[in-house]
Every structure is written in structure tokens, then in C-alpha cells.
Design an enzyme around this catalytic site. Structure first.
Site, short mmCIF file in Angstrom:
data_model
loop_
_atom_site.label_atom_id
_atom_site.label_comp_id
_atom_site.label_asym_id
_atom_site.label_seq_id
_atom_site.Cartn_x
_atom_site.Cartn_y
_atom_site.Cartn_z
N GLU A 51 -5.88 -10.43 -1.46
CA GLU A 51 -6.57 -10.32 -0.16
C GLU A 51 -8.10 -10.21 -0.33
O GLU A 51 -8.76 -9.44 0.34
CB GLU A 51 -6.07 -9.10 0.61
N GLU A 96 0.81 -1.23 0.00
CA GLU A 96 0.00 0.00 0.00
C GLU A 96 0.84 1.28 0.00
O GLU A 96 0.60 2.21 0.76
CB GLU A 96 -0.96 -0.02 1.19
O1 G3I Z 1 -1.56 -9.12 18.77
C1 G3I Z 1 -2.25 -8.08 19.47
C2 G3I Z 1 -2.77 -8.63 20.79
O2 G3I Z 1 -1.64 -8.97 21.62
C3 G3I Z 1 -3.62 -7.57 21.47
O3 G3I Z 1 -4.19 -8.14 22.64
C4 G3I Z 1 -4.74 -7.14 20.53
C5 G3I Z 1 -5.52 -6.01 21.18
O4 G3I Z 1 -6.40 -5.53 20.23
O5 G3I Z 1 -4.18 -6.63 19.29
C6 G3I Z 1 -3.44 -7.64 18.63
O6 G3I Z 1 -2.92 -7.10 17.44
C7 G3I Z 1 -3.90 -6.96 16.38
C8 G3I Z 1 -3.39 -7.74 15.17
O7 G3I Z 1 -4.28 -7.54 14.04
C9 G3I Z 1 -3.31 -9.24 15.45
O8 G3I Z 1 -4.59 -9.74 15.72
C10 G3I Z 1 -4.00 -5.48 16.03
O9 G3I Z 1 -4.61 -4.80 17.11
C11 G3I Z 1 -4.89 -5.32 14.79
O10 G3I Z 1 -4.87 -3.96 14.36
C12 G3I Z 1 -4.30 -6.16 13.65
O11 G3I Z 1 -5.20 -6.05 12.54
C13 G3I Z 1 -4.61 -6.48 11.31
C14 G3I Z 1 -4.67 -5.30 10.32
O12 G3I Z 1 -4.13 -5.71 9.06
C15 G3I Z 1 -3.87 -4.13 10.83
O13 G3I Z 1 -4.14 -3.05 9.97
C16 G3I Z 1 -5.41 -7.62 10.75
O14 G3I Z 1 -5.29 -8.76 11.60
C17 G3I Z 1 -4.89 -7.98 9.36
O15 G3I Z 1 -5.71 -8.97 8.76
C18 G3I Z 1 -4.93 -6.73 8.47
O16 G3I Z 1 -4.41 -7.08 7.22
C19 G3I Z 1 -4.20 -6.01 6.29
C20 G3I Z 1 -3.06 -6.42 5.39
O17 G3I Z 1 -1.92 -6.68 6.17
C21 G3I Z 1 -2.79 -5.37 4.34
N1 G3I Z 1 -4.02 -5.09 3.56
C22 G3I Z 1 -5.15 -4.69 4.40
C23 G3I Z 1 -5.45 -5.76 5.42
C24 G3I Z 1 -6.64 -5.36 6.24
O18 G3I Z 1 -6.35 -4.22 7.01
#
Ligand code: G3I
Length: 374
Positions: free
Chosen positions: A286, A181
Site C-alpha cells: 500500500e 493490521e
Molecule cells: O461508501 C461511503 C459513502 O456511501 C458515504 O457517502 C461516504 C461518506 O463519507 O463514506 C463512504 O465510505 C468511505 C469509504 O472509504 C469508501 O470511500 C468511508 O467513509 C471511508 O472511511 C473509507 O476510507 C477507506 C479507509 O481505508 C478506511 O479506514 C479508504 O478508502 C481506504 O483507502 C483505506 O484503506 C486502508 C486499507 O484498507 C488498510 N491499510 C490502511 C489504508 C488506509 O487507511
């Protein structure tokens, strides 16, 4: 999926099973040999998405694999290995997760545990692995976001990061989302861009290629699948990279779409074709299709969703340049969109929250079966 939908889907499966057996459709119309074959492939309980994808040589990817259910939900790994040909970790390889420290200046600063576990699982399941992602403006570690690095130091940080990870997984990760991105934000908000400038992109590709010359290197962007200003900027940027002699193999179209804003199929095909004319591959990296963006019955939403999944599958099968389609998640139960949209009703994927195949799953199978038998 509620009881009514489950019954409908079971009746559908039964009818198709009878069709496959008798050669008659639900109206009693005799099907051609090809139509009967397609029904068998679509509904045959032993014929998986993966087995069909192998027949036509396309990668059907399980992207956005979440770490928690990967360890805690046995059905999660089961469906990944059964139905998909590749796996993309959702977070395990992101900068902030895999390189959380900067205390030692060596591998002690890295946490490979989850990435290693997913790679071992994928290899044991004879699946390919897509690496996601080397440089992004999100999920970076605090030491990078808040570090006070000058340009030379930032280039060194990025080079060490990329070389350490890509060489660790050399010959095991078939493709990398090198930059993710790069057009989606005002670059000033990411330290690596702020400190290095736009040259971070060609540098990232160079470091990745030198660390693993066999890996396919992708420029992965969101909302750049149609023909519009953003996809034109992607096209222009990859043209410039190629003109500069940068080794880049493809463009990832993330394909996060919705019933309200479905992809424009003609434009997606043209966009894929123009990238192919540059010698690049295209991966749908994705895909998910938000359902809770229109007012309609759940049954109607799932049918509309199935049409979008089927249509994009057909575009990818028809456009030789497109060699992979991955969804971002496998079951509605763990979709990132539930949290992102704050709507627990979101049903964006091929399998419902109870791992039951949805109309979208059968739509993708049908398009592959039609391609295989044509
Ligand atoms: O691991 C921590 C955990 O320890 C904590 O307790 C929890 C509290 O909310 O957060 C956890 O981290 C989260 C992480 O996912 C793992 O689950 C983050 O808050 C959360 O923001 C993160 O979201 C990810 C997101 O990208 C971040 O922008 C999604 O899982 C992931 O599927 C998503 O994927 C992205 C691609 O990488 C790029 N394209 C867009 C796509 C969707 O945003």
C-alpha cells in the site's frame, strides 16, 4: 502540478527523448549503450511501468482502487490497465461492503457487485487481483460490530464469510490479505477478536486456504517495514503461525511513509531478508509517500518523494523475497490521504491529479530499467 512543474516535467521528457535519440546527455556527455538504453526505457512514451515490470518479473500493483472513480472517471481505469500489473480494491471486498447483511444466512447477505466489476475489469485487462481484506478491525458491518455473538457463533460467522468470498473468487484472486493490521489496535476493539481471541488469525488462514489452496495468503501490517518493536512482533507472530503449521505465504508491508518519516532502507532490506529466511514472500502492499510533512518547494518535495519511491523499488528488486510493489491509489486526485490528513495539497502517488507522470513515476521506471539492463 502547477504550470511551472508541468513545463519542467515536459522539458525533462524532451531532454530525455533527445538523449535517447542522440546518445548524449543534457550536458552533451556521451552515454554508454546501457545508459542510452535506460534513458529510452525510462522516457520512451510507449514504454509503460507495466511493460518494464513484466521484463523483470515483478508485480507493480494499483492498490486502493476507489469504487466511485472506477465507475465514473474513464481516465482512472485507463491508467490502471496501462501502467499496472495487478489491482487491489480499496473497499469493495471489505467485510462491511461485501457482507452488509446477516438476514438470510446465505449469499443474499452479500453484495459482490463492486468486487465482481473490478475483477472482470482486471481480468479483461490481463491484470492480477489482490483480495483486500478478509478480517480487519475497521469497516465491519453494524450487524457484526453490534451483534451479540458467542465464541462459537463468531467463529461460524468468520468461517462463512471467508469461505463464501474466497471460494467465489477461487483461482481469480492471486493473493489475499487474510488479516489486516492485527497488531495495530488493542484487539479488544474488534468483535471477532473479542469473541474468538487471538486464535482468529490461524483460523482465518485455515478457512482461506481450504477455500482456495492456490491463493497466496498474507499477513498485512502497517508501519512494520523497518526493524523495530512492531516488525519484531510481526516476525514473532508469523514464526508462531508457521510453527503451528498454519499455511501462510507472506507478509504485506503497507509502506505508508512520508518525506518526514522515510523508510530506513537498510532495515527494510534486513526485515525482508529475515522473512524470506522463513520461506515467506514479502509484498509492499500500500505504498504512498506523504509530501506535505516538510517545509520545502513543491519541486523539492517531488524530487525527495521520487527518491523514496526509487529506493524502495530498488530494495524490492534486490531482495528476491519481495515480489510485488503496490501503491495505495494511482493518482493524487483520489488519494485517501487528502481526506485522512485534511490536506488537499497532499501529493502521495506516482501520477498527479491530472494523471501526469510525476518524478516518482520515472524514478520507479528507472530502477526497474537499471535492474533489467544490469
Ligand atoms: O461508501 C461511503 C459513502 O456511501 C458515504 O457517502 C461516504 C461518506 O463519507 O463514506 C463512504 O465510505 C468511505 C469509504 O472509504 C469508501 O470511500 C468511508 O467513509 C471511508 O472511511 C473509507 O476510507 C477507506 C479507509 O481505508 C478506511 O479506514 C479508504 O478508502 C481506504 O483507502 C483505506 O484503506 C486502508 C486499507 O484498507 C488498510 N491499510 C490502511 C489504508 C488506509 O487507511
Amino acid at each position: 502540478m502547477d504550470r511551472r512543474q508541468f513545463l519542467l516535467s515536459s522539458v525533462g521528457a524532451l531532454v530525455s527523448a533527445v538523449t535517447a535519440k542522440t546518445g548524449l546527455d543534457w550536458r552533451g556527455k556521451r552515454l554508454s549503450a546501457q545508459e542510452t538504453r535506460i534513458e529510452e526505457m525510462v522516457r520512451g512514451p510507449s514504454i509503460t511501468l507495466r511493460s518494464l515490470a513484466d521484463k523483470v518479473g515483478i508485480d507493480i500493483g494499483a492498490g486502493g482502487i476507489n469504487t466511485v472513480p472506477f465507475y465514473k472517471d474513464p481516465d482512472y481505469k485507463k491508467i490502471i490497465a496501462r501502467e499496472f500489473t495487478s489491482l487491489t480494491p480499496g473497499n469493495a471486498m471489505k467485510f462491511g461492503v461485501i457482507h452488509p447483511r446477516n438476514n438470510y444466512g446465505d449469499e443474499r447477505d452479500y453484495n459482490f457487485e463492486h468486487a465482481d466489476a473490478m475483477l472482470e475489469f482486471a481480468e479483461a485487462s490481463k491484470m492480477k487481483v489482490r483480495g483486500h481484506t478478509l478480517v480487519w478491525h475497521m469497516q465491519n458491518p453494524r450487524w457484526l460490530d453490534q451483534g451479540n455473538f458467542d465464541r462459537r457463533e463468531l467463529i461460524q460467522v468468520m468461517e462463512d464469510h471467508i469461505r463464501t468470498i474466497v471460494s467465489r473468487y477461487k483461482d481469480r484472486v492471486f493473493a489475499w490479505d487474510v488479516v489486516n493490521e492485527p497488531l495495530t489496535i488493542n484487539h479488544e476493539s474488534i468483535p471477532i477478536f473479542q469473541g474468538i481471541g487471538p486464535e482468529y488469525i490461524p483460523l482465518a488462514f485455515r478457512f482461506a486456504h481450504e477455500a482456495d489452496p492456490s491463493a497466496l495468503l498474507f499477513y498485512n501490517e502497517t508501519q512494520a517495514h523497518n526493524l523495530d518493536e512492531k516488525s519484531n512482533m510481526v516476525y514473532e507472530q508469523v514464526c508462531n503461525l508457521l510453527d503451528e503449521g498454519v499455511t501462510i505465504h507472506g507478509v504485506g508491508m503497507q509502506m505508508h511513509v512520508s518525506l518526514r518519516y522515510p523508510p530506513n532502507l537498510v532495515q527494510v532490506a534486513k526485515n525482508m531478508r529475515r522473512l524470506g529466511n522463513l520461506g515467506l514472500k514479502v509484498h509492499v502492499t500500500e505504498m504512498d509517500v506523504k509530501t506535505e510533512t516538510i517545509d520545502s518547494s513543491t519541486e523539492d518535495k517531488l524530487e525527495k518523494q521520487a527518491k523514496i519511491y526509487g529506493d524502495i523499488t530498488k530494495v524490492c528488486l534486490d531482495e528476491e523475497v519481495c515480489t510485488s510493489i503496490a501503491t495505495w491509489g494511482v493518482t493524487d486526485r483520489y488519494s485517501w490521504l487528502k481526506e485522512f490528513t485534511k490536506n488537499p495539497e497532499e501529493k502521495p502517488l506516482l501520477f498527479d491529479a491530472d494523471y501526469r507522470a510525476k518524478p516518482s513515476y520515472y524514478a520507479v521506471k528507472r530502477k526497474i530499467a537499471e535492474s533489467y539492463t544490469s
